[in-house]
Motif scaffolding. Structure first.
Motif, PDB file in Angstrom:
ATOM      1  N   GLU A  30     -23.268  12.873  -8.768  1.00 39.60           N
ATOM      2  CA  GLU A  30     -24.246  12.136  -7.975  1.00 39.60           C
ATOM      3  C   GLU A  30     -23.695  10.762  -7.626  1.00 39.60           C
ATOM      4  O   GLU A  30     -23.299  10.011  -8.494  1.00 39.60           O
ATOM      5  N   HIS A  31     -23.625  10.468  -6.351  1.00 41.52           N
ATOM      6  CA  HIS A  31     -23.457   9.088  -5.888  1.00 41.52           C
ATOM      7  C   HIS A  31     -23.884   9.049  -4.424  1.00 41.52           C
ATOM      8  O   HIS A  31     -24.037  10.090  -3.777  1.00 41.52           O
TER       9      HIS A  31
ATOM     10  N   VAL B   9     -16.162   5.895  -7.632  1.00 40.24           N
ATOM     11  CA  VAL B   9     -17.353   5.504  -6.872  1.00 40.24           C
ATOM     12  C   VAL B   9     -18.607   5.577  -7.741  1.00 40.24           C
ATOM     13  O   VAL B   9     -19.539   4.793  -7.583  1.00 40.24           O
ATOM     14  N   SER B  10     -18.615   6.497  -8.694  1.00 42.47           N
ATOM     15  CA  SER B  10     -19.782   6.630  -9.573  1.00 42.47           C
ATOM     16  C   SER B  10     -19.992   5.401 -10.451  1.00 42.47           C
ATOM     17  O   SER B  10     -21.088   5.174 -10.959  1.00 42.47           O
TER      18      SER B  10
ATOM     19  N   LYS C 117     -23.687  -1.323  -0.977  1.00 45.42           N
ATOM     20  CA  LYS C 117     -23.991  -1.719  -2.365  1.00 45.42           C
ATOM     21  C   LYS C 117     -23.388  -3.070  -2.732  1.00 45.42           C
ATOM     22  O   LYS C 117     -23.893  -3.746  -3.627  1.00 45.42           O
TER      23      LYS C 117
ATOM     24  N   THR D 204     -20.666   2.276  -0.297  1.00 39.96           N
ATOM     25  CA  THR D 204     -20.165   1.275  -1.237  1.00 39.96           C
ATOM     26  C   THR D 204     -20.242  -0.121  -0.633  1.00 39.96           C
ATOM     27  O   THR D 204     -20.523  -1.099  -1.336  1.00 39.96           O
TER      28      THR D 204
ATOM     29  N   THR E  94     -15.188   8.342 -15.354  1.00 41.33           N
ATOM     30  CA  THR E  94     -15.998   7.208 -14.912  1.00 41.33           C
ATOM     31  C   THR E  94     -16.086   6.105 -15.963  1.00 41.33           C
ATOM     32  O   THR E  94     -16.103   4.911 -15.618  1.00 41.33           O
TER      33      THR E  94
ATOM     34  N   ASN F 189     -14.409  10.255  -6.524  1.00 46.46           N
ATOM     35  CA  ASN F 189     -15.736  10.479  -7.097  1.00 46.46           C
ATOM     36  C   ASN F 189     -15.914   9.786  -8.448  1.00 46.46           C
ATOM     37  O   ASN F 189     -16.973   9.202  -8.723  1.00 46.46           O
TER      38      ASN F 189
END
Length: 345
Positions: free
Chosen positions: A53-54, A243-244, A270, A267, A217, A240
């Motif tokens: 999930e992101h 980015v998470s 954010k 991103t 992560t 992935n």
């Protein structure tokens, strides 16, 4: 004739009137059904495998389902969606693909390179579409972009020009940047491919790429911290695992006044400063339109060329620029083609 007598009707006339009302009611119901009748009368079942999930991957999924809805394939009405998320775990990822191979889906969507690789290795008898895959050729998801063949096609979420344009922007507008730190999970093929392209593009501007490797992560914060003092700026690919945990990089970039460049719009929204990219919702919608071609129009998925992203633009976050000590000039703003949407305040 008195008033009471005036309103007494023969039984036969009453029956005729009731019949007419019933017919009118049925006609209205039919018209109402026809107005909402963009919904396909056939029922569909779709399996979705997503690696983690992101925002970018979630937006991809939402855009995909929106395209189906616009074509009359609506979740909860005539569409059942079996959504599975691997939470970044390779064992889960393979297990999901194996489960989908045994399901009676009309189509399977794989979001991100690891998901697509696992699904393609397991699902052989059901149409498969992929999204958020950087290089489907190198990842061995398809062997031909124009004529994929078999039961697989989809859309790549990158255009090699995006990295070139971002490197040109940095080299031209921020000439003091000579080293860029990259947090990367080299176990993700898409991240490795993009890193190679970035390294070549930055090198043309005399910029050196410094890598800090992670395997998951939880290691991202420490890896990013190791780049502070060694690099002038941060950069991440469509990785992935990284980015998470992007919030940790944003925090370090702000605390240390280091410009942060990303490979996706989400991103930047954010808190990264800049990218050259597009909306992942639109990317997902594009793949959803391919699904409509397969499900409703009877097209063979292997005959559909792999789609690419064509609408690229520079995307700048002005608040992030201030937090990271960047002075945004009029020349920088002028490079944004669609300032209304891509100059984020």
């Amino acid at each position: 004739m008195n008033l009471k007598q005036k309103w007494i009707l023969p039984l036969s006339m009453v029956m005729i009137m009731l019949t007419a009302v019933g017919c009118s009611s049925n006609a209205n119901e039919g018209a109402s059904s026809g107005d909402a009748g963009s919904t396909d009368s056939k029922s569909y079942k779709i399996g979705i495998s997503q690696i983690v999930e992101h925002p970018s991957l979630d937006e991809t999924r939402e855009g995909f389902l929106a395209a189906l809805k616009d074509a009359g394939i609506v979740e909860g009405q005539n569409l059942t969606v079996d959504y599975k998320n691997a939470q970044g775990d390779s064992t889960n990822n393979l297990s999901i693909a194996q489960t989908l191979s045994q399901s009676d889906n009309d189509l399977v969507l794989a979001i991100a390179t690891p998901s697509a690789q696992a699904v393609v290795s397991q699902v052989k008898d059901t149409p498969v579409l992929f999204a958020a895959v950087t290089d489907p050729l190198s990842a061995k998801i398809v062997s031909d972009l124009q004529k994929p063949g078999g039961n697989v096609s989809g859309a790549s979420d990158t255009n090699p020009e995006a990295i070139t344009e971002l490197a040109d922007f940095i080299g031209t507008e921020l000439p003091d940047i000579k080293t860029i730190g990259l947090v990367i999970n080299e176990g993700e093929p898409n991240a490795v491919i993009m890193a190679q392209r970035a390294e070549e593009a930055f090198k043309k501007h005399g910029i050196t790429l410094i890598k800090a490797a992670v395997t998951n992560t939880s290691e991202v914060q420490q890896a990013a911290q190791s780049l502070v003092g060694r690099a002038d700026a941060f950069y991440i690919t469509l990785d992935n695992s990284v980015v998470s945990a992007v919030d940790t990089i944003i925090q370090l970039a702000n605390e240390n006044k280091m410009p942060f460049f990303s490979s996706d719009r989400d991103t930047v929204e954010k808190g990264a400063f800049a990218t050259v990219g597009f909306k992942y919702y639109d990317h997902g919608y594009q793949v959803g339109q391919m699904a409509v071609d397969v499900l409703k129009n009877g097209k063979n998925v292997g005959d559909l060329p792999v789609a690419m992203q064509e609408k690229l633009d520079l995307i700048l976050n002005l608040k992030a620029a201030e937090a990271q000590g960047i002075k945004v000039t009029d020349e920088m703003k002028a490079k944004v083609k669609d300032p209304e949407n891509n100059l984020i305040q």
